[in-house]
Design a protein around this motif. Structure first.
Motif, PDB file in Angstrom:
ATOM      1  N   ARG A   1       0.811  -1.209   0.000  1.00 31.81           N
ATOM      2  CA  ARG A   1       0.000   0.000   0.000  1.00 31.81           C
ATOM      3  C   ARG A   1       0.850   1.268   0.000  1.00 31.81           C
ATOM      4  O   ARG A   1       0.464   2.283  -0.577  1.00 31.81           O
TER       5      ARG A   1
ATOM      6  N   CYS B   1      -7.499   8.460  -4.619  1.00 35.25           N
ATOM      7  CA  CYS B   1      -6.964   7.405  -3.746  1.00 35.25           C
ATOM      8  C   CYS B   1      -6.620   7.925  -2.363  1.00 35.25           C
ATOM      9  O   CYS B   1      -5.868   7.286  -1.615  1.00 35.25           O
TER      10      CYS B   1
ATOM     11  N   SER C   1     -12.663   1.314  -1.348  1.00 34.37           N
ATOM     12  CA  SER C   1     -12.648   0.504  -2.562  1.00 34.37           C
ATOM     13  C   SER C   1     -14.018  -0.126  -2.750  1.00 34.37           C
ATOM     14  O   SER C   1     -14.649  -0.561  -1.778  1.00 34.37           O
TER      15      SER C   1
ATOM     16  N   ARG D   1     -14.517  -2.867  -4.403  1.00 37.13           N
ATOM     17  CA  ARG D   1     -14.327  -4.318  -4.397  1.00 37.13           C
ATOM     18  C   ARG D   1     -13.196  -4.678  -3.434  1.00 37.13           C
ATOM     19  O   ARG D   1     -12.310  -3.864  -3.173  1.00 37.13           O
TER      20      ARG D   1
ATOM     21  N   GLY E   1      -8.268  -1.132  -7.778  1.00 33.10           N
ATOM     22  CA  GLY E   1      -8.914  -0.188  -6.873  1.00 33.10           C
ATOM     23  C   GLY E   1      -8.667  -0.526  -5.419  1.00 33.10           C
ATOM     24  O   GLY E   1      -8.410   0.357  -4.596  1.00 33.10           O
ATOM     25  N   ALA E   2      -8.735  -1.823  -5.085  1.00 38.32           N
ATOM     26  CA  ALA E   2      -8.504  -2.241  -3.709  1.00 38.32           C
ATOM     27  C   ALA E   2      -7.061  -2.000  -3.282  1.00 38.32           C
ATOM     28  O   ALA E   2      -6.784  -1.725  -2.113  1.00 38.32           O
ATOM     29  N   THR E   3      -6.135  -2.092  -4.233  1.00 40.17           N
ATOM     30  CA  THR E   3      -4.715  -1.891  -3.918  1.00 40.17           C
ATOM     31  C   THR E   3      -4.402  -0.434  -3.605  1.00 40.17           C
ATOM     32  O   THR E   3      -3.623  -0.141  -2.693  1.00 40.17           O
TER      33      THR E   3
ATOM     34  N   ALA F   1      -6.873   2.235  -3.232  1.00 37.62           N
ATOM     35  CA  ALA F   1      -7.895   3.022  -2.524  1.00 37.62           C
ATOM     36  C   ALA F   1      -7.443   3.360  -1.112  1.00 37.62           C
ATOM     37  O   ALA F   1      -7.001   2.490  -0.360  1.00 37.62           O
TER      38      ALA F   1
ATOM     39  N   SER G   1      -4.869   4.833  -0.121  1.00 33.50           N
ATOM     40  CA  SER G   1      -3.434   4.650   0.126  1.00 33.50           C
ATOM     41  C   SER G   1      -2.644   5.956   0.169  1.00 33.50           C
ATOM     42  O   SER G   1      -1.463   5.950   0.513  1.00 33.50           O
TER      43      SER G   1
ATOM     44  N   GLY H   1     -17.503   2.876  -3.644  1.00 32.60           N
ATOM     45  CA  GLY H   1     -16.079   3.187  -3.630  1.00 32.60           C
ATOM     46  C   GLY H   1     -15.513   3.266  -5.026  1.00 32.60           C
ATOM     47  O   GLY H   1     -16.246   3.415  -6.004  1.00 32.60           O
TER      48      GLY H   1
ATOM     49  N   THR I   1     -12.923   1.826  -8.214  1.00 33.67           N
ATOM     50  CA  THR I   1     -12.312   0.679  -8.883  1.00 33.67           C
ATOM     51  C   THR I   1     -11.249   1.226  -9.830  1.00 33.67           C
ATOM     52  O   THR I   1     -11.143   2.454 -10.012  1.00 33.67           O
TER      53      THR I   1
END
Length: 258
Positions: free
Chosen positions: A26, A156, A162, A164, A169-171, A173, A175, A235, A237
């Motif tokens: 992250r 971000c 996120s 998902r 996006g999850a990586t 979001a 950060s 959120g 993606t």
């Protein structure tokens, strides 16, 4: 960490060949989003050169604009354009969150996505054409490409979730520290103001304000789309990030189109 962040930024956002990052976590992901404008500099340079050459040989301004934007799309693998189309399809598909995310996950584009893509590209090309006709097309092209990637740090920032539990996006979001996203905005706005202040044909006494307005307009457009996606999708993606970039580019070019 900075080296890995640069590698991730260039490797994700451009076709520039770079070694794979040694670590992707992250911190690295957040650094990559902060450094996204730096990764966009080669794309901005290509766009500026195409506009310059178009002016040099007397190419119609709309043709120069289309070629410059096409080169940027090729240089970013069409990543953000694909994200814009998928985001439009998702938002237009259903008010059901799960259904919208499923539509966005597909590889094809529906009529909503295609229509949105065409309209945004027309706005970008038309606005850049106007900037070329006004005598500051080179600066507008470079500024729009770099500032458009600058909104990634905003999208971000901490507090933006996120949509998902997996994917790009999850990586990324959440950060980016809020202060870092603010610094990116200030640096971009200040650089834009200085660029237009010293631009040879920027004869209007308050022309440097247009740099601030252009970057602010780009951020505002991205913020509107981001807020809508957070509300509808829960959120961000990877597609939402790409859509925010393209909408921001269009807004920056519109602000500099006259």
């Amino acid at each position: 960490m900075i080296v890995d962040a640069l590698k991730m930024a260039f490797g994700t956002l451009t076709t520039v060949r770079v070694p794979a990052p040694g670590v992707i976590d992250r911190r690295v992901a957040g650094g990559a989003m902060v450094l996204a404008p730096l990764a966009a500099v080669p794309l901005a340079a290509v766009a500026a050169v195409i506009v310059y050459l178009g002016e040099l040989i007397g190419l119609p301004s709309f043709a120069s604009a289309a070629l410059a934007l096409g080169a940027v799309a090729l240089g970013s693998r069409g990543l953000h354009l694909d994200g814009l189309a998928d985001t439009a399809d998702g938002l237009g598909a259903s008010y059901d969150r799960a259904r919208a995310l499923e539509v966005m996950r597909r590889g094809d584009s529906g009529p909503t996505g295609i229509a949105t893509l065409v309209l945004v590209l027309l706005v970008q090309a038309g606005a850049l054409s106007g900037a070329i006709a006004a005598g500051h097309g080179i600066a507008a092209a470079a500024l729009a490409v770099v500032a458009g990637r600058g909104v990634l740090s905003l999208c971000c920032a901490r507090g933006v979730p996120s949509a998902r539990p997996e994917g790009l996006g999850a990586t990324v979001a959440g950060s980016v520290p809020v202060w870092a996203a603010a610094v990116v905005f200030v640096v971009l706005a200040g650089s834009a103001a200085l660029m237009l202040l010293w631009w040879p044909v920027a004869w209007w006494p308050l022309s440097w304000w247009r740099g601030l307005v252009a970057v602010g307009t780009g951020y505002l457009a991205a913020s509107v789309l981001l807020a809508r996606c957070v509300q509808r999708l829960g959120g961000v993606t990877g597609d939402v990030l790409g859509g925010c970039v393209e909408v921001s580019v269009a807004a920056v070019l519109l602000a500099l189109s006259f």
